[in-house]
Write a protein that holds these residues in place. Structure first.
Motif, PDB file in Angstrom:
ATOM      1  N   SER A  84     -13.609  29.890   8.036  1.00  0.00           N
ATOM      2  CA  SER A  84     -14.966  30.308   8.387  1.00  0.00           C
ATOM      3  C   SER A  84     -15.189  31.773   8.036  1.00  0.00           C
ATOM      4  O   SER A  84     -14.254  32.569   7.960  1.00  0.00           O
ATOM      5  CB  SER A  84     -15.214  30.090   9.874  1.00  0.00           C
ATOM      6  N   VAL A  85     -16.429  32.110   7.836  1.00  0.00           N
ATOM      7  CA  VAL A  85     -16.792  33.493   7.542  1.00  0.00           C
ATOM      8  C   VAL A  85     -16.404  34.377   8.724  1.00  0.00           C
ATOM      9  O   VAL A  85     -15.903  35.489   8.544  1.00  0.00           O
ATOM     10  CB  VAL A  85     -18.302  33.600   7.225  1.00  0.00           C
ATOM     11  N   ASN A  86     -16.606  33.888   9.947  1.00  0.00           N
ATOM     12  CA  ASN A  86     -16.250  34.670  11.133  1.00  0.00           C
ATOM     13  C   ASN A  86     -14.743  34.930  11.198  1.00  0.00           C
ATOM     14  O   ASN A  86     -14.317  36.017  11.576  1.00  0.00           O
ATOM     15  CB  ASN A  86     -16.725  33.967  12.400  1.00  0.00           C
ATOM     16  N   ALA A  87     -13.949  33.936  10.847  1.00  0.00           N
ATOM     17  CA  ALA A  87     -12.501  34.128  10.849  1.00  0.00           C
ATOM     18  C   ALA A  87     -12.113  35.173   9.818  1.00  0.00           C
ATOM     19  O   ALA A  87     -11.255  36.026  10.070  1.00  0.00           O
ATOM     20  CB  ALA A  87     -11.794  32.809  10.562  1.00  0.00           C
ATOM     21  N   LEU A  88     -12.742  35.134   8.665  1.00  0.00           N
ATOM     22  CA  LEU A  88     -12.463  36.113   7.623  1.00  0.00           C
ATOM     23  C   LEU A  88     -12.874  37.508   8.067  1.00  0.00           C
ATOM     24  O   LEU A  88     -12.129  38.477   7.877  1.00  0.00           O
ATOM     25  CB  LEU A  88     -13.180  35.727   6.329  1.00  0.00           C
ATOM     26  N   LYS A  89     -14.053  37.625   8.701  1.00  0.00           N
ATOM     27  CA  LYS A  89     -14.497  38.928   9.217  1.00  0.00           C
ATOM     28  C   LYS A  89     -13.518  39.448  10.264  1.00  0.00           C
ATOM     29  O   LYS A  89     -13.178  40.626  10.279  1.00  0.00           O
ATOM     30  CB  LYS A  89     -15.902  38.815   9.814  1.00  0.00           C
ATOM     31  N   GLY A  90     -13.069  38.556  11.142  1.00  0.00           N
ATOM     32  CA  GLY A  90     -12.094  38.952  12.163  1.00  0.00           C
ATOM     33  C   GLY A  90     -10.805  39.444  11.548  1.00  0.00           C
ATOM     34  O   GLY A  90     -10.222  40.431  11.981  1.00  0.00           O
ATOM     35  N   PHE A  91     -10.351  38.770  10.506  1.00  0.00           N
ATOM     36  CA  PHE A  91      -9.139  39.188   9.816  1.00  0.00           C
ATOM     37  C   PHE A  91      -9.328  40.560   9.193  1.00  0.00           C
ATOM     38  O   PHE A  91      -8.477  41.439   9.331  1.00  0.00           O
ATOM     39  CB  PHE A  91      -8.766  38.172   8.731  1.00  0.00           C
ATOM     40  N   LEU A  92     -10.466  40.758   8.535  1.00  0.00           N
ATOM     41  CA  LEU A  92     -10.725  42.037   7.887  1.00  0.00           C
ATOM     42  C   LEU A  92     -10.870  43.163   8.912  1.00  0.00           C
ATOM     43  O   LEU A  92     -10.398  44.277   8.687  1.00  0.00           O
ATOM     44  CB  LEU A  92     -11.972  41.953   6.997  1.00  0.00           C
ATOM     45  N   GLN A  93     -11.501  42.887  10.036  1.00  0.00           N
ATOM     46  CA  GLN A  93     -11.622  43.902  11.085  1.00  0.00           C
ATOM     47  C   GLN A  93     -10.242  44.255  11.648  1.00  0.00           C
ATOM     48  O   GLN A  93      -9.973  45.411  11.935  1.00  0.00           O
ATOM     49  CB  GLN A  93     -12.546  43.417  12.201  1.00  0.00           C
ATOM     50  N   GLY A  94      -9.360  43.262  11.741  1.00  0.00           N
ATOM     51  CA  GLY A  94      -8.009  43.514  12.235  1.00  0.00           C
ATOM     52  C   GLY A  94      -7.219  44.396  11.287  1.00  0.00           C
ATOM     53  O   GLY A  94      -6.441  45.234  11.710  1.00  0.00           O
ATOM     54  N   THR A  95      -7.459  44.259   9.998  1.00  0.00           N
ATOM     55  CA  THR A  95      -6.735  45.086   9.037  1.00  0.00           C
ATOM     56  C   THR A  95      -7.300  46.491   8.971  1.00  0.00           C
ATOM     57  O   THR A  95      -6.586  47.435   8.698  1.00  0.00           O
ATOM     58  CB  THR A  95      -6.770  44.467   7.616  1.00  0.00           C
TER      59      THR A  95
END
Length: 78
Positions: A63-74
């Motif tokens: 999901s786009v939200n999962a990808l955003k969450g991953f990017l925010q974590g990095t």
């Protein structure tokens, strides 16, 4: 496409580190042996295509939200 004829126990050399050898011929089946470095993946064509399909399906399900969450974590780690 390169087409080669080989007899039993003859081989085909690819680059310095891959050898394909004819091990047996029984009716309409040919048994081949492949000698290659461990880091090179070797699959039957139908298995390779199934792996590609699974990878493609998995990439679509993220999901786009999962990808955003991953990017925010990095971003926090930097």
């Amino acid at each position: 496409m390169l087409v080669l004829s080989r007899k039993l126990q003859q081989a085909i050399q690819i680059a310095d580190d891959i050898e394909i050898k004819i091990l047996g011929i029984e009716g309409d089946q040919v048994k081949i042996g492949i000698d290659a470095p461990k880091h090179i993946e070797i699959h039957r064509k139908e298995v390779f295509l199934a792996i590609q399909e699974e990878n493609s399906a998995a990439a679509k399900t993220i999901s786009v939200n999962a990808l955003k969450g991953f990017l925010q974590g990095t971003e926090k780690k930097e």
